[in-house]
Scaffold this motif. Structure first.
Motif, PDB file in Angstrom:
ATOM      1  N   LEU A 290       0.832  -1.210   0.000  1.00  9.02           N
ATOM      2  CA  LEU A 290       0.000   0.000   0.000  1.00  9.02           C
ATOM      3  C   LEU A 290       0.866   1.259   0.000  1.00  9.02           C
ATOM      4  O   LEU A 290       0.392   2.342  -0.378  1.00  9.02           O
ATOM      5  N   LEU A 291       2.129   1.139   0.415  1.00 10.37           N
ATOM      6  CA  LEU A 291       3.043   2.285   0.380  1.00 10.37           C
ATOM      7  C   LEU A 291       3.346   2.717  -1.050  1.00 10.37           C
ATOM      8  O   LEU A 291       3.889   3.807  -1.257  1.00 10.37           O
ATOM      9  N   TYR A 292       3.010   1.883  -2.018  1.00 12.32           N
ATOM     10  CA  TYR A 292       3.238   2.240  -3.419  1.00 12.32           C
ATOM     11  C   TYR A 292       2.425   3.470  -3.827  1.00 12.32           C
ATOM     12  O   TYR A 292       2.724   4.099  -4.840  1.00 12.32           O
ATOM     13  N   TYR A 293       1.404   3.790  -3.034  1.00 12.40           N
ATOM     14  CA  TYR A 293       0.618   4.993  -3.330  1.00 12.40           C
ATOM     15  C   TYR A 293       1.507   6.231  -3.354  1.00 12.40           C
ATOM     16  O   TYR A 293       1.296   7.163  -4.143  1.00 12.40           O
ATOM     17  N   TRP A 294       2.529   6.236  -2.497  1.00 14.89           N
ATOM     18  CA  TRP A 294       3.448   7.374  -2.436  1.00 14.89           C
ATOM     19  C   TRP A 294       4.741   7.120  -3.215  1.00 14.89           C
ATOM     20  O   TRP A 294       5.434   8.068  -3.549  1.00 14.89           O
ATOM     21  N   CYS A 295       5.050   5.855  -3.497  1.00 14.84           N
ATOM     22  CA  CYS A 295       6.350   5.526  -4.094  1.00 14.84           C
ATOM     23  C   CYS A 295       6.325   5.401  -5.610  1.00 14.84           C
ATOM     24  O   CYS A 295       7.348   5.627  -6.264  1.00 14.84           O
ATOM     25  N   VAL A 296       5.188   5.033  -6.163  1.00 13.78           N
ATOM     26  CA  VAL A 296       5.119   4.730  -7.599  1.00 13.78           C
ATOM     27  C   VAL A 296       4.056   5.607  -8.256  1.00 13.78           C
ATOM     28  O   VAL A 296       2.894   5.585  -7.838  1.00 13.78           O
ATOM     29  N   PRO A 297       4.423   6.381  -9.286  1.00 20.66           N
ATOM     30  CA  PRO A 297       3.430   7.202  -9.987  1.00 20.66           C
ATOM     31  C   PRO A 297       2.654   6.375 -11.002  1.00 20.66           C
ATOM     32  O   PRO A 297       2.975   5.217 -11.278  1.00 20.66           O
ATOM     33  N   GLU A 298       1.643   6.983 -11.565  1.00 20.32           N
ATOM     34  CA  GLU A 298       0.867   6.335 -12.623  1.00 20.32           C
ATOM     35  C   GLU A 298       1.685   6.280 -13.905  1.00 20.32           C
ATOM     36  O   GLU A 298       2.626   7.060 -14.101  1.00 20.32           O
ATOM     37  N   SER A 299       1.346   5.341 -14.774  1.00 24.09           N
ATOM     38  CA  SER A 299       2.041   5.202 -16.043  1.00 24.09           C
ATOM     39  C   SER A 299       1.791   6.419 -16.936  1.00 24.09           C
ATOM     40  O   SER A 299       0.626   6.744 -17.229  1.00 24.09           O
ATOM     41  N   PRO A 300       2.838   7.097 -17.393  1.00 24.54           N
ATOM     42  CA  PRO A 300       2.623   8.254 -18.270  1.00 24.54           C
ATOM     43  C   PRO A 300       2.010   7.840 -19.610  1.00 24.54           C
ATOM     44  O   PRO A 300       1.276   8.632 -20.224  1.00 24.54           O
TER      45      PRO A 300
END
Length: 538
Positions: free
Chosen positions: A276-286
């Motif tokens: 769930l920490l990926y919410y802050w660590c990984v952006p959406e695919s451009p």
């Protein structure tokens, strides 16, 4: 006007940002391993025998050793073709009668013990293991042994049912949202599986976990391939799958340290809440954002990538080309995968390759786990051979293309299964060695099929294309437990004859040939996606 790939060349195709995102998302791939093949440890079947309170009391009174108790009270192996009488039948005698002595107590009832009547296990079973599994807790042996197959089939059924739905969500609402939702749901269901009070609820939680867990893995796979430049896409796709192998290796160690299935299930489920920490660590695919005309967010993410990679900020991001969006502005549709004759052929061939690869890959894992020996070491050895498989792909695919490595690997896997048929069960080390060779071959096939599947479709339907084609992998997984465990009751080598036929030259090699000549992987390939619409490059 620049495209996403042009911008990535300027901000960094595989810089610090992509490497950080790649290592972060690889944890998803590693965490998927226990869900996919965890049955080997969660449902291992130890040596067992009928539990007889009277026989146990006589053994205690006479002071028998464990070996003496087995010799006096448990039937022998029985005639050839009789299904496990030692494990599933007991002597139909009254062990409490006073006429039974401590030295060969059954000698007075019959001159030959084989003449004594046998009956079912009325009081359950005794298991020779210091740990536990769903087999030992729910007595999934003998007439109920098929329930172990159903346990694994349920998770693959969940994979299959969730393929279309999760793939659509990822393409319609974004890779990141899909990744977070499926990761959370899978983690919760993993914990519920660990505390399931009965077999029925266990199947339900396993099925529901299958519905979402593969979607989490696939979303991460598609997301990382869309973050990097075209020149690095194949490499990160292969290494992402190699992270799955890391998960297999870790699983063998954790299972050895935690031999009780409920605690093991908790140990592999609780850490996944950290995703769930990926919410802050990984952006959406451009690339996905561009296909949805959300250019402002694309500009922001590209600026962040440039900053992370130590590149100068770009001033012309507002001129980002909508060239990709011309063909990708529509909502994804299942029909798009079959719209042209060429694309239909690609889709059907990929489906078949997914199916056969899944049957052999899972089948070899289950066969190794069910043939005796040290379960943990055998699993570890067969998992380690997947590492050289990944490096072989990296070293050969650009030089030789698709057809030769794919066809050769299929042939190696099928030949290994054929050789194993003739190896004596007593030569366990040789069986494991040949099985590892076959495992390496089918791993190469599996990873190549996954790779070409992701490259075959354009951005807006890529996730859906991977999920639909790989759904045949899930159908293969549904039937594989029944093929392996039920056929092994007839003859241990019988599943191998089926694997050799499925993965030999008869079917897979022609499929590889047709696919290779349809989608030759020699650098950038051009293929018509939709009739009457611009061509896209993959």
């Amino acid at each position: 006007m620049p495209t996403v790939d042009d911008i990535l060349e300027q901000v960094g195709e595989f810089g610090w940002f992509q490497k950080q995102a790649f290592l972060t998302l690889c944890l998803l791939s590693a965490a998927f391993a226990p869900v996919y093949v965890g049955i080997v440890f969660l449902a291992f079947t130890p040596d067992h025998r009928c539990l007889s309170p009277g026989a146990a009391e006589l053994s205690r009174r006479c002071g028998w050793s464990a070996a003496e108790e087995l010799n006096y009270t448990v039937p022998g192996p029985g005639p050839a073709g009789d299904a496990f009488p030692r494990q599933c039948r007991s002597y139909a005698v009254d062990w409490n009668q006073s006429a039974l002595g401590c030295v060969d107590p059954l000698a007075g009832l019959a001159a030959n013990r084989s003449h004594l009547p046998l009956g079912p296990c009325l009081h359950g079973w005794a298991y020779d293991t210091p740990g536990s599994s769903i087999v030992t807790e729910f007595n999934l042996v003998c007439d109920n042994s098929w329930k172990v197959d159903l346990f694994q089939s349920c998770v693959n059924l969940g994979f299959f049912l969730g393929s279309l739905g999760v793939g659509y969500i990822a393409d319609r609402f974004g890779r990141k949202l899909c990744l977070l939702a499926t990761s959370l749901t899978s983690a919760v269901l993993g914990v519920l599986t660990a505390v399931a009070p009965n077999y029925t609820s266990l199947l339900l939680f396993r099925l529901l976990q299958g519905l979402v867990s593969k979607g989490s893995w696939t979303s991460g796979y598609v997301l990382i391939t869309e973050f990097v430049g075209m020149g690095y896409r194949r490499m990160v796709a292969i290494l992402y799958q190699m992270a799955f192998t890391v998960g297999l290796v870790v699983l063998s160690g954790v299972a050895y340290a935690i031999p009780h299935w409920r605690w093991l299930q908790l140990a592999i489920s609780l850490p996944t809440f950290f995703f769930l920490l990926y919410y802050w660590c990984v952006p959406e695919s451009p690339r996905w954002l561009l296909s949805q005309k959300r250019n402002a967010q694309v500009m922001k993410i590209m600026g962040h990538i440039a900053q992370k990679n130590g590149k100068s900020p770009l001033t012309d991001l507002k001129m980002l080309s909508l060239e990709e969006d011309v063909t990708e502005k529509l909502s994804p549709s299942f029909v798009d995968l079959f719209r042209t004759p060429q694309l239909r052929k690609h889709t059907f061939i990929l489906m078949y390759l997914w199916f056969t690869s899944s049957v052999l890959y899972q089948g070899l894992i289950m066969h190794v786990g069910a043939t005796g020996g040290n379960l943990y070491l055998d699993f570890l050895y067969s998992a380690l051979v997947e590492f050289p498989a990944a490096f072989i792909i990296l070293a050969t695919i650009d030089r030789f293309g698709l057809i030769r490595p794919l066809a050769t690997s299929n042939l190696v896997a099928g030949t290994a299964c054929f050789i194993m048929i003739f190896i004596s069960h007593d030569l366990h080390w040789l069986n494991i060695t040949v099985a590892c060779v076959g495992r390496m071959g089918i791993t190469i096939v599996f990873q190549m099929v996954c790779l070409v599947n992701a490259e075959l479709y354009p951005t807006f339907v890529r996730n859906l294309g991977v999920m639909v084609c790989s759904s045949l992998c899930d159908l293969g997984g549904i039937i594989t437990p029944f093929l392996v465990f039920r056929l092994m009751e007839v003859w241990q080598g019988l599943p191998l004859t089926l694997f050799e036929d499925k993965d030999g030259e008869g079917w897979c090699l022609p499929s590889c040939y047709l696919l290779a000549h349809s989608v030759l992987l020699h650098g950038k390939e051009k293929m018509p996606f939709l009739e009457g619409r611009p061509e896209v490059y993959i």
